[in-house]
Design a protein around this motif. Sequence first.
Motif, PDB file in Angstrom:
ATOM      1  N   THR A  40      55.978 -73.349 122.097  1.00 16.03           N
ATOM      2  CA  THR A  40      57.113 -72.708 121.426  1.00 16.03           C
ATOM      3  C   THR A  40      56.650 -71.893 120.225  1.00 16.03           C
ATOM      4  O   THR A  40      57.126 -70.771 119.996  1.00 16.03           O
ATOM      5  N   ALA A  41      55.694 -72.434 119.479  1.00 17.79           N
ATOM      6  CA  ALA A  41      55.151 -71.715 118.316  1.00 17.79           C
ATOM      7  C   ALA A  41      54.385 -70.466 118.757  1.00 17.79           C
ATOM      8  O   ALA A  41      54.523 -69.394 118.150  1.00 17.79           O
ATOM      9  N   PHE A  42      53.589 -70.591 119.836  1.00 19.95           N
ATOM     10  CA  PHE A  42      52.850 -69.433 120.334  1.00 19.95           C
ATOM     11  C   PHE A  42      53.822 -68.354 120.829  1.00 19.95           C
ATOM     12  O   PHE A  42      53.638 -67.165 120.553  1.00 19.95           O
ATOM     13  N   ALA A  43      54.849 -68.772 121.553  1.00 21.95           N
ATOM     14  CA  ALA A  43      55.832 -67.818 122.079  1.00 21.95           C
ATOM     15  C   ALA A  43      56.569 -67.120 120.941  1.00 21.95           C
ATOM     16  O   ALA A  43      56.904 -65.932 121.035  1.00 21.95           O
ATOM     17  N   ARG A  44      56.814 -67.859 119.854  1.00 17.69           N
ATOM     18  CA  ARG A  44      57.487 -67.256 118.698  1.00 17.69           C
ATOM     19  C   ARG A  44      56.607 -66.165 118.091  1.00 17.69           C
ATOM     20  O   ARG A  44      57.086 -65.086 117.739  1.00 17.69           O
ATOM     21  N   GLU A  45      55.311 -66.457 117.962  1.00 16.71           N
ATOM     22  CA  GLU A  45      54.402 -65.453 117.409  1.00 16.71           C
ATOM     23  C   GLU A  45      54.336 -64.217 118.297  1.00 16.71           C
ATOM     24  O   GLU A  45      54.335 -63.080 117.809  1.00 16.71           O
ATOM     25  N   VAL A  46      54.282 -64.439 119.593  1.00 15.77           N
ATOM     26  CA  VAL A  46      54.265 -63.321 120.535  1.00 15.77           C
ATOM     27  C   VAL A  46      55.553 -62.500 120.409  1.00 15.77           C
ATOM     28  O   VAL A  46      55.524 -61.263 120.399  1.00 15.77           O
ATOM     29  N   GLU A  84      60.524 -57.257 127.973  1.00 12.20           N
ATOM     30  CA  GLU A  84      61.211 -56.620 129.089  1.00 12.20           C
ATOM     31  C   GLU A  84      61.696 -57.617 130.136  1.00 12.20           C
ATOM     32  O   GLU A  84      62.633 -57.316 130.888  1.00 12.20           O
ATOM     33  N   ASP A  85      61.047 -58.778 130.205  1.00  7.44           N
ATOM     34  CA  ASP A  85      61.331 -59.706 131.301  1.00  7.44           C
ATOM     35  C   ASP A  85      60.908 -61.111 130.862  1.00  7.44           C
ATOM     36  O   ASP A  85      59.751 -61.307 130.463  1.00  7.44           O
ATOM     37  N   PRO A  86      61.810 -62.099 130.917  1.00  3.05           N
ATOM     38  CA  PRO A  86      61.424 -63.456 130.517  1.00  3.05           C
ATOM     39  C   PRO A  86      60.289 -64.030 131.360  1.00  3.05           C
ATOM     40  O   PRO A  86      59.582 -64.936 130.909  1.00  3.05           O
ATOM     41  N   LEU A  87      60.075 -63.511 132.559  1.00  2.00           N
ATOM     42  CA  LEU A  87      58.983 -63.998 133.389  1.00  2.00           C
ATOM     43  C   LEU A  87      57.617 -63.543 132.874  1.00  2.00           C
ATOM     44  O   LEU A  87      56.590 -64.017 133.352  1.00  2.00           O
ATOM     45  N   CYS A  88      57.599 -62.624 131.912  1.00  8.72           N
ATOM     46  CA  CYS A  88      56.334 -62.188 131.314  1.00  8.72           C
ATOM     47  C   CYS A  88      55.864 -63.103 130.192  1.00  8.72           C
ATOM     48  O   CYS A  88      54.721 -62.969 129.720  1.00  8.72           O
ATOM     49  N   GLU A  89      56.716 -64.030 129.748  1.00  3.96           N
ATOM     50  CA  GLU A  89      56.381 -64.819 128.568  1.00  3.96           C
ATOM     51  C   GLU A  89      55.108 -65.631 128.748  1.00  3.96           C
ATOM     52  O   GLU A  89      54.234 -65.650 127.865  1.00  3.96           O
ATOM     53  N   CYS A  90      54.975 -66.324 129.862  1.00  4.32           N
ATOM     54  CA  CYS A  90      53.816 -67.189 130.072  1.00  4.32           C
ATOM     55  C   CYS A  90      52.521 -66.386 130.034  1.00  4.32           C
ATOM     56  O   CYS A  90      51.550 -66.790 129.384  1.00  4.32           O
ATOM     57  N   ALA A 126      62.375 -68.353 134.979  1.00  7.32           N
ATOM     58  CA  ALA A 126      61.481 -68.267 133.827  1.00  7.32           C
ATOM     59  C   ALA A 126      61.363 -69.618 133.127  1.00  7.32           C
ATOM     60  O   ALA A 126      60.288 -69.975 132.626  1.00  7.32           O
ATOM     61  N   VAL A 127      62.461 -70.384 133.081  1.00  5.19           N
ATOM     62  CA  VAL A 127      62.413 -71.724 132.486  1.00  5.19           C
ATOM     63  C   VAL A 127      61.464 -72.615 133.276  1.00  5.19           C
ATOM     64  O   VAL A 127      60.693 -73.396 132.699  1.00  5.19           O
ATOM     65  N   CYS A 128      61.484 -72.494 134.597  1.00  6.86           N
ATOM     66  CA  CYS A 128      60.578 -73.302 135.429  1.00  6.86           C
ATOM     67  C   CYS A 128      59.117 -72.927 135.184  1.00  6.86           C
ATOM     68  O   CYS A 128      58.238 -73.803 135.155  1.00  6.86           O
ATOM     69  N   VAL A 129      58.837 -71.642 135.016  1.00  5.58           N
ATOM     70  CA  VAL A 129      57.471 -71.213 134.719  1.00  5.58           C
ATOM     71  C   VAL A 129      57.045 -71.772 133.365  1.00  5.58           C
ATOM     72  O   VAL A 129      55.915 -72.264 133.202  1.00  5.58           O
ATOM     73  N   ARG A 130      57.931 -71.722 132.392  1.00  4.74           N
ATOM     74  CA  ARG A 130      57.626 -72.240 131.053  1.00  4.74           C
ATOM     75  C   ARG A 130      57.311 -73.742 131.118  1.00  4.74           C
ATOM     76  O   ARG A 130      56.329 -74.209 130.528  1.00  4.74           O
ATOM     77  N   ARG A 131      58.148 -74.494 131.843  1.00  5.23           N
ATOM     78  CA  ARG A 131      57.931 -75.932 131.975  1.00  5.23           C
ATOM     79  C   ARG A 131      56.588 -76.223 132.635  1.00  5.23           C
ATOM     80  O   ARG A 131      55.841 -77.117 132.214  1.00  5.23           O
TER      81      ARG A 131
END
Length: 313
Positions: A49-55, A76-82, A22-27
């Motif tokens: 980071t700000a958008f992810a915080r709002e989500v 449910e899953d850090p891979l859903c963040e992006c 998930a960190v690699c997807v975020r990067r």
Amino acid sequence: MPRPYKILSDFDGVWTDQAIEAVCVRRFAIDALAAAAGRSHADAEADYTAFAREVGERPGDHGWAPDGRISAYVDEDPLCECSAVCRFLDTASGAVAAQYRQGVADAGHVSLAAFAEHCFHGGTARFRDEHPPCIVAGAKDMLLALYEVGAEVVVVSNSATEKLVAFFAAAGIHAADHDRDNGHDGHAPGELRVRGAAGKWFLGETDQSITVGDRKIHVDRPRYRAVIADERPALVIGDVFSLDLALPHAMRTAGDSASPQVLALRRHSHTPEWVLGDRAGGAIDVVVDQVGDLVDVIATRVGREIPARESTS
């Protein structure tokens, strides 16, 4: 002959710990957003980071939504963040969000959803480039222990079959491709069968759903239903309730003859309270920290003694 107790298992999050992926997807997403919008990497990272915080402040409104409907929630899953961040950007107000939307369009992506898929696949490819195939420690021992109490393991995943085969091979586990193996069961100890690209995320035409807490979870998932109907498992294990367990729960509640007897959740530190607190309204029968914890569950159900064995790792 088939093994007497079939387990239908997810892959990512059951046989892996997906935090690093998930960190690699975020990067990758931050790099791609910076390039598309012509912003510095530092600015893009701060914005993401700000958008992810709002989500994250309203997780029940955000998640992986390939067709506009949420197929899995962001918590449910850090891979859903992006995917959730890109979905948020699609309608977010403000000049910064508008700059990213325009930049993504100018870069040739037909939608923010398509851009999210681009980032997901690019990020997971980056992960594979930077890290050797890695599944949870002791995976082969856990698989052997499951076999010895009478389990047949079939791994059904949204990930590509080639990824599953490679990751298991790196742990010394032979994973037979279902499509090439003609669905053959009864593999030798230390083997399993894999069905990749299962489309658990794919939602059908109806809005058939269940409610857990305040979450609406779609259960018209025709591709996944077809797999369950084909395999007729005794137990299903997954780590994402919406993707892995909601449909088999709905099938079991409806009395579908192909539905499993047992639903098991692999717990992570990120598993949300709305799933864990009351086991998704009683839908989940067993909560485990590793797939190997199912040995006791299965041994009890099939009346087998748990054999003593030495580690192969």
